[in-house]
Design an enzyme around this catalytic site. Structure first.
Site, PDB file in Angstrom:
ATOM      1  N   CYS A 163      49.847  39.905  40.729  1.00  0.00           N
ATOM      2  CA  CYS A 163      50.054  38.603  41.364  1.00  0.00           C
ATOM      3  C   CYS A 163      48.868  37.678  41.115  1.00  0.00           C
ATOM      4  O   CYS A 163      49.052  36.478  40.840  1.00  0.00           O
ATOM      5  CB  CYS A 163      50.291  38.786  42.862  1.00  0.00           C
ATOM      6  SG  CYS A 163      48.988  39.682  43.744  1.00  0.00           S
TER       7      CYS A 163
ATOM      8  N   HIS B 177      42.238  37.527  49.173  1.00  0.00           N
ATOM      9  CA  HIS B 177      43.541  38.198  49.104  1.00  0.00           C
ATOM     10  C   HIS B 177      43.905  38.803  50.450  1.00  0.00           C
ATOM     11  O   HIS B 177      43.098  39.483  51.087  1.00  0.00           O
ATOM     12  CB  HIS B 177      43.488  39.301  48.036  1.00  0.00           C
ATOM     13  CG  HIS B 177      44.817  39.696  47.492  1.00  0.00           C
ATOM     14  ND1 HIS B 177      45.766  40.342  48.241  1.00  0.00           N
ATOM     15  CD2 HIS B 177      45.362  39.537  46.259  1.00  0.00           C
ATOM     16  CE1 HIS B 177      46.829  40.574  47.502  1.00  0.00           C
ATOM     17  NE2 HIS B 177      46.612  40.087  46.289  1.00  0.00           N
TER      18      HIS B 177
END
Length: 328
Positions: free
Chosen positions: A154, A181
């Site tokens: 991602c 994140h």
């Protein structure tokens, strides 16, 4: 194009949700894709429940039913199986397996879908076993008839199209990227032993400095930029949406206004916002990265700082479907 999902975790369920939501709107994004089945070792009742009730994206707004090993989403029927060895299934009627277990790092597991009879495999993460690692907006031109393809990570999907865009316009001498994140299932909910001492700590209680594969994958996806970006990560106590924070040295000087004007016109998988948003506002955004234009800065010495959000589950799952459509 008949697609089969192996592994019905966060990405497998998000892929199905994104596809099923598009069908509810008329199927404009991926009309050529039909998801036909799911394999997961969890009980069918659990698969149906976790699809219908999602802590991040909320309850499914349509109908969900389970009928003798078949998951029915708004009338669309998907066969369910619980086979630990995917190769034991008969997938000879399948064009593509989306390998979403997170375990296909080695060739044996990566090729299980091929041994089951499927024509091609798309892995939802980095894999050294892949014939090609693709990031839409960065290197999809190299995608041809490879049998096993990785959709990278991602963070790489957020970073690589942005770095290609920057390098194409101003040239990129080097820089550093920190991904901020959200925590993931790879982290413990309470302190527990792990190979990485920092990653052994409770995910929802601390910010955790750690590593990211995005730097290595960027070198692979855009070899012309190899070694120019240092990548690191900090895991933070939120359940969804992450960010990339970049400090860059450009070959040609650019002002904040010039950079933001260029980003506004980027299009494709690069989105923008002029609003002072927070991470919760970006949930379920489909772009690979959404640039926060108020955060753009240029220092007197020419150092450029840009900042972008990305829904690490939803955006990535949209890219899985986009890449699958290219693999037809």
């Amino acid at each position: 194009m008949r697609v089969f999902i192996n592994g019905f975790g966060r990405i497998g369920r998000s892929v199905l949700r994104a596809w099923a939501e598009d069908r509810r709107r008329g199927g404009r994004l991926w009309p050529q894709i039909e998801i036909v089945g799911i394999n997961d070792i969890a009980a069918p009742e659990m698969c149906a429940y976790l699809f219908e009730y999602d802590s991040v994206f909320g309850p499914w707004k349509g109908a969900v039913a389970l009928e003798a090993g078949v998951l029915v989403i708004d009338g669309h029927r998907l066969r369910l199986s619980r086979e630990p060895d995917l190769a034991a299934l008969d997938l000879s009627d399948t064009d593509l397996v989306m390998e979403c277990t997170g375990r296909a790092g080695g060739r044996d597991l990566a090729e299980a879908g091929l041994r089951a009879g499927a024509r091609r495999v798309l892995i939802s993460g980095p894999s050294e076993a892949a014939d090609y690692t693709v990031v839409l907006g960065a290197n999809e031109a190299g995608l041809s008839d490879q049998a096993v393809v990785s959709n990278a990570s991602c963070t790489t999907n957020a970073l690589a199209p942005l770095m290609r865009f920057v390098n194409d316009r101003w040239g990129l001498r080097g820089g550093t990227m920190t991904t901020i994140h959200c925590y993931t299932g790879s982290q413990p909910t309470v302190d527990a032993p792990a190979a990485d001492f920092a990653r052994s700590r409770a995910a929802a209680l601390s910010m955790v400095p750690t590593t990211t594969s995005a730097g290595k994958l960027l070198d692979q996806v855009l070899p012309e930029l190899a070694g120019r970006i240092i990548a690191q990560a900090v895991r933070v106590p939120t359940a969804s949406v992450s960010a990339v924070d970049l400090a860059l040295l450009l070959d040609r000087p650019a002002s904040e206004g010039e950079i933001n004007d260029a980003l506004r016109g980027a299009g494709g998988v690069i989105g923008v916002t002029d609003q002072p948003l927070v991470s919760a506002d970006l949930r379920a955004r489909p772009e690979s990265v959404i640039m926060a234009l108020p955060e753009t800065r240029v220092a007197a010495a020419g150092l450029v700082r840009i900042f972008g959000w990305y829904d690490n589950e939803w955006g990535f799952s949209n890219r899985m479907l986009d890449v699958a459509a290219l693999m037809r």
